[in-house]
Each structure stands twice: as C-alpha cells, then as structure tokens.
Design an enzyme around this catalytic site. Structure first.
Site, PDB file in Angstrom:
ATOM      1  N   ARG A   1     -32.620 -25.928 -20.946  1.00 54.13           N
ATOM      2  CA  ARG A   1     -31.563 -25.161 -21.580  1.00 54.13           C
ATOM      3  C   ARG A   1     -31.901 -23.681 -21.394  1.00 54.13           C
ATOM      4  NH1 ARG A   1     -29.223 -25.850 -27.594  1.00 54.13           N
ATOM      5  NH2 ARG A   1     -27.530 -24.372 -27.348  1.00 54.13           N
TER       6      ARG A   1
ATOM      7  N   ARG B   1     -26.991 -15.031 -39.127  1.00 58.12           N
ATOM      8  CA  ARG B   1     -26.338 -14.020 -38.277  1.00 58.12           C
ATOM      9  C   ARG B   1     -24.993 -13.620 -38.878  1.00 58.12           C
ATOM     10  NH1 ARG B   1     -26.580 -17.278 -32.794  1.00 58.12           N
ATOM     11  NH2 ARG B   1     -28.024 -18.727 -33.804  1.00 58.12           N
TER      12      ARG B   1
ATOM     13  N   HIS C   1     -22.876 -21.647 -26.705  1.00 58.84           N
ATOM     14  CA  HIS C   1     -22.716 -23.061 -27.121  1.00 58.84           C
ATOM     15  C   HIS C   1     -21.935 -23.856 -26.065  1.00 58.84           C
ATOM     16  CE1 HIS C   1     -23.270 -21.865 -31.617  1.00 58.84           C
ATOM     17  NE2 HIS C   1     -24.380 -22.421 -31.163  1.00 58.84           N
TER      18      HIS C   1
END
Ligand code: AMP
Length: 397
Positions: free
Chosen positions: A96, A244, A184
C-alpha cells in the site's frame, strides 16, 4: 495452481501484513494468515494470527538505531515467512503506497527507477509516503528476487476531470502537483467492484460511498469510476476524522500563523493529531467512546460528524447529477447503526428511506424496498484489493 502473495501496509510506527493464497486459474484470493509489527521505534511487538483469529506467533525485540526500525522489522518478518511459504516462495509482494502523484493511475511493478520516482512524491505525503517506501526498500533487500507491486490510495481517483482536480490557484501550482488527488482509493475500488455482486442494480449508476473509519472520506462513483472525492491535496480535507480536522477555511491557518505565531510543525500537529472528533469532544478520537459518553461535547462531536456527512452527500449528489445509491463502509460505517440512521434520516429529502430493522442487522441493504435511493452496508477490504492488483500486475489479468 496456488501461489502465495504477501500484502504489506507499512505505516510510520507499524507494519501490517497479510499472506494470501491465490488460485492462479481463477485469480481468487483467500487469507492464509496475517499479522502486524507494532511499536517500531518504541517497543516492537510482532504478532501473527491464523484465518480464525487465533494467535500463532508472538515476538518482541530491542529497538534498533534510528532509521533501521522498518528494515529490521521486515528482516524479522522475512525470516518468519520463509518456512511458512510454499516451496516456490512468494509470487509477489503488494504494497500500500499512499501517493502515486499525478503519474500513476494504476498499480505498478517497482524497480529502482520507479522507487526513485515515488520518492519525489514524499513532499505530497510526508507523514506516510516515507514509511510506505521504506517497506519496499526493505523487501527488495530481505526478499530478493520477489517482485514488488505498489498500489496507490490515489490511483482510483485519477479519472477526475481537471475542474475537479483544480484549486482556484494560479496554474503554476497545478503543474507542480498542487491538486485535489483524493485518497482511500483502494477501499472505493473494492466497493465499486463488490457492488456488481451485492447491489447490481446500482453498480452502473450514481453512487456515493462513505468510508467512515478513523480516517474518513466520501467518494462519488459513476458507472464504477470515481468522479469526485471529499479529500483533496492531502488526507486532511473533507469530513472530520478521528484526529484530523476535515474541511477548514485556509484563513484559519493564516490566523494561527499571524496572530498565534504557530509554525508549520505546530499547525501540522494541530490539524492531523489534535482536531476532528478528539478536538471537538476533548475526550476521544474513538467513535465508540464518544457514543458511550454522556458529556455534551461528545454529543457535539457526533452531531458535527453526522452533519458533515449529510452536507457532503448533497454536494456529491450534485456532482453526480442525482443519486441512486449510498454505501457505508469502514469501522463506523460498517458497525454503527445509530450513525447510519442519523445520516439516512438527514437524507430523507433525497429519497433515502431507512429500514430500521435491516439497519440494526447491518444490511447489506438498509433501506425500504420503495426507497428511491437505496442505502447499503458493505465491509471494505483494501488488503484483498492489493492482493488482486498484485496478481493482475504480475500475471497480466
Ligand atoms: P477503522 O479506522 O476503519 O478501523 O475504524 C475505526 C473507528 O470505527 C473508530 O472510531 C471506532 O470507534 C469505530 N467503530 C468500530 N466499531 C464501532 C461500533 N460498533 N460503533 C461505533 N463506532 C465503531
């Protein structure tokens, strides 16, 4: 024939991994075992569990000198994997990687040249990209001869139009890479594919997917392709998250610098680590803890989260020119019936009519049969997406 694929998600202080068995005739992947190395740089702890969730290995070691933490963790992982794998070893390793910049709209087999290119995207994701790339460097060293495939969180969004990608800034910034990338992407790609079997009636339609986890964002998908996302240049924009801030007026940052004398590091710490649900509540970044609390600040944080999801759904439905389906996924989206209920009630005007019993049972369909817009709960699986991409990148299908 069955081959093994290793999927790695190397973060700043942890490495998560899954080993898949891949049927090379059908490209079907199943988990063989998975685990993680946490506390890299503080108190390393290596655990592995089998596909039933039972712990099959536990290990700790002393902290390595600065900069060698990831490499040493991967060396330990490689040593553990060696006797566990089939005789012909690994087919490949899927990584990833948070940022593929403007260049990569699909996974790529990594060689030294590609690795150098990926390093040029570090300024675009300084908190995550270095750890992701350290994972690739380490597998090149400790698992030599096994191909590495980088799978990007940004790639699925490279179908966005230029208008969607732009900020209203002079062109020179766009050219040097100051763009709304979206993140994402591996989760959204998994959902877009899963819709074909779980909800074929909307798979080719206009769908908003809400990835609601500790990191949270939403994506507008039309005919299986991403057309808009709430996240932008970084994974800070859009929805409020665990820690966040989500969307914020850039004037606030000028105020913090000019009136409060805060520098870039302090602002980064505030926006990434002390804001969102934690900042609003002053209690926790964890939705379960907020839902269990009777403190009014916890209630405010939840209300803000729900309000922003409803607001963004309206914006994304406008970008799509209408809405056929809404999908909830990730930790909060998959598990919290009360949050889904509040979101769906706020979207009744769009034609979302919740089926409370189906919602309590986590779906997959959670709207009534006559609801004009259908809503769904679909568990995401970014690791499986990476395993499938790795197979395709190495086998050409
Ligand atoms: P993720 O980052 O996808 O693992 O999601 C983590 C978030 O999901 C945390 O805020 C958890 O509190 C939240 N979560 C997990 N299970 C539940 C649940 N049953 N109800 C509410 N939130 C949950």
């Amino acid at each position: 024939m069955t081959k093994a694929i290793l999927v790695l998600n190397a973060g700043s202080s942890s490495i998560k991994f899954t080993v898949y068995d891949c049927d090379t005739d059908t490209a079907h992947v199943t988990v063989r075992f998975k685990g993680q190395i946490e506390g890299i740089g503080t108190q390393p702890r290596f655990t592995v569990e089998d596909r039933t969730g039972a712990t099959i290995h536990e290990d700790t070691w002393a902290v390595r000198p600065a900069g060698r933490g990831h490499a040493y963790a991967l060396e330990r992982l490689a040593a553990y994997l060696d006797p566990q794998l089939p005789e012909d070893g690994l087919l490949g390793i899927g990584h990833r990687v948070v940022h593929g910049g403007p260049l990569f709209s699909a996974p790529v087999v990594v060689d030294e040249t590609i690795l150098e290119t990926l390093k040029t995207f570090v300024p675009l994701a300084p908190l995550h990209q270095p750890a992701n790339l350290a994972g690739i460097s380490a597998t090149m060293e400790f698992l030599p001869g096994v191909p590495n495939v980088a799978c990007f969180d940004t790639a699925f969004h490279r179908t966005h139009s230029e208008v969607v990608e732009r900020f209203a800034l002079p062109e020179e910034f766009y050219i040097e890479g100051v763009r709304r990338y979206g993140f994402h992407g591996l989760s959204y790609e998994y959902i877009a594919r899963a819709l074909r079997s779980i909800a074929p009636e909307i798979a080719d339609g206009r769908v908003v997917v809400a990835h609601l986890g500790n990191g949270a964002s939403m994506c507008a998908i039309h005919q299986g392709r991403s057309i808009e996302s709430t996240m932008g240049f970084t994974a800070l924009d859009g929805l409020p998250m665990g820690t966040r801030c989500g969307q914020i007026d850039p004037g606030v940052l000028l105020y913090l610098m000019q009136e409060k004398g805060m520098d870039a590091r302090q602002i980064e710490d505030l926006l990434y680590k002390r804001s969102g649900l934690l900042g609003l509540s002053g209690i926790s970044n964890d939705m379960r803890a907020l839902m269990a609390s009777s403190d009014p600040r916890a209630a405010l944080a939840i209300e803000y989260f729900v309000y922003r999801i409803i607001r963004e759904t309206g914006a994304l439905a406008s970008a799509l020119g209408g809405l056929d389906g809404l999908v909830f996924t990730a930790g909060i989206g998959e598990n919290s019936a009360p949050i889904r209920e509040r979101v769906c009630r706020g979207l009744a005007w769009l034609g979302v009519h919740l089926d409370p019993v189906a919602n309590e049972g986590h779906g997959p369909r959670i709207t009534t049969s006559d609801s004009r817009v259908s809503a769904w709960v679909i568990p995401t699986d970014e690791e499986q997406m990476i395993a499938r991409h790795t197979f395709t990148a190495l086998h050409g299908r």
